[in-house]
Scaffold this motif. Structure first.
Motif, PDB file in Angstrom:
ATOM      1  N   UNK A  47      34.875  22.867  15.161  1.00  0.00           N
ATOM      2  CA  UNK A  47      33.746  23.195  16.018  1.00  0.00           C
ATOM      3  C   UNK A  47      32.533  23.476  15.146  1.00  0.00           C
ATOM      4  N   UNK A  48      31.378  23.284  15.720  1.00  0.00           N
ATOM      5  CA  UNK A  48      30.137  23.677  15.065  1.00  0.00           C
ATOM      6  C   UNK A  48      29.860  25.127  15.424  1.00  0.00           C
ATOM      7  N   UNK A  49      29.335  25.889  14.483  1.00  0.00           N
ATOM      8  CA  UNK A  49      28.970  27.278  14.761  1.00  0.00           C
ATOM      9  C   UNK A  49      28.068  27.289  15.992  1.00  0.00           C
ATOM     10  N   UNK A  50      28.384  28.151  16.943  1.00  0.00           N
ATOM     11  CA  UNK A  50      27.607  28.250  18.171  1.00  0.00           C
ATOM     12  C   UNK A  50      28.200  27.490  19.338  1.00  0.00           C
ATOM     13  N   UNK A  51      29.212  26.635  19.074  1.00  0.00           N
ATOM     14  CA  UNK A  51      29.873  25.933  20.179  1.00  0.00           C
ATOM     15  C   UNK A  51      30.497  26.941  21.135  1.00  0.00           C
ATOM     16  N   UNK A  52      30.459  26.626  22.421  1.00  0.00           N
ATOM     17  CA  UNK A  52      31.190  27.417  23.408  1.00  0.00           C
ATOM     18  C   UNK A  52      32.638  26.951  23.392  1.00  0.00           C
ATOM     19  N   UNK A  53      33.546  27.882  23.177  1.00  0.00           N
ATOM     20  CA  UNK A  53      34.973  27.555  23.186  1.00  0.00           C
ATOM     21  C   UNK A  53      35.669  28.470  24.169  1.00  0.00           C
ATOM     22  N   UNK A  54      36.740  27.962  24.752  1.00  0.00           N
ATOM     23  CA  UNK A  54      37.520  28.758  25.696  1.00  0.00           C
ATOM     24  C   UNK A  54      38.087  29.980  24.983  1.00  0.00           C
ATOM     25  N   UNK A  64      38.340  25.836  13.189  1.00  0.00           N
ATOM     26  CA  UNK A  64      37.493  25.874  11.998  1.00  0.00           C
ATOM     27  C   UNK A  64      36.062  25.685  12.471  1.00  0.00           C
ATOM     28  N   UNK A  65      35.213  26.686  12.204  1.00  0.00           N
ATOM     29  CA  UNK A  65      33.806  26.611  12.588  1.00  0.00           C
ATOM     30  C   UNK A  65      32.978  26.189  11.386  1.00  0.00           C
ATOM     31  N   UNK A  66      32.249  25.076  11.578  1.00  0.00           N
ATOM     32  CA  UNK A  66      31.487  24.464  10.497  1.00  0.00           C
ATOM     33  C   UNK A  66      29.989  24.607  10.709  1.00  0.00           C
TER      34      UNK A  66
END
Length: 78
Positions: A47-54, A64-66
């Motif tokens: 995921x990209x930093x700031x993505x909304x995830x469940x 992994x936040x990139x």
């Protein structure tokens, strides 16, 4: 948008490791290889930093936040 990537195979090993602070600052692919070496039983999501995830929990998932293809925060199981 996040992408799940199943990597690994039969003979999954759970050594109990649940976080990887050492991979912060690494490129995402290299971090994935390290995590899969430690925990073959998990699925990796990028995921990209700031993505909304469940907010659900999954003891066989590591997110992994990139940021700019670099791991920006400690990946954890869940």
């Amino acid at each position: 948008m996040g992408r799940a990537m199943a990597v690994g195979g039969a003979g999954a090993v759970d050594d109990g490791k649940s976080s990887w602070p050492e991979v912060v600052g690494w490129d995402g692919f290299t971090a994935m290889i390290k995590i899969k070496a430690d925990r073959q039983d998990v699925t990796i999501e990028f995921h990209t930093v700031g993505d909304n995830v469940a907010p659900d929990e999954d003891d066989h998932r590591v997110r992994i936040f990139l940021e700019h293809h670099v791991v920006a925060q400690t990946p954890v199981v869940g």
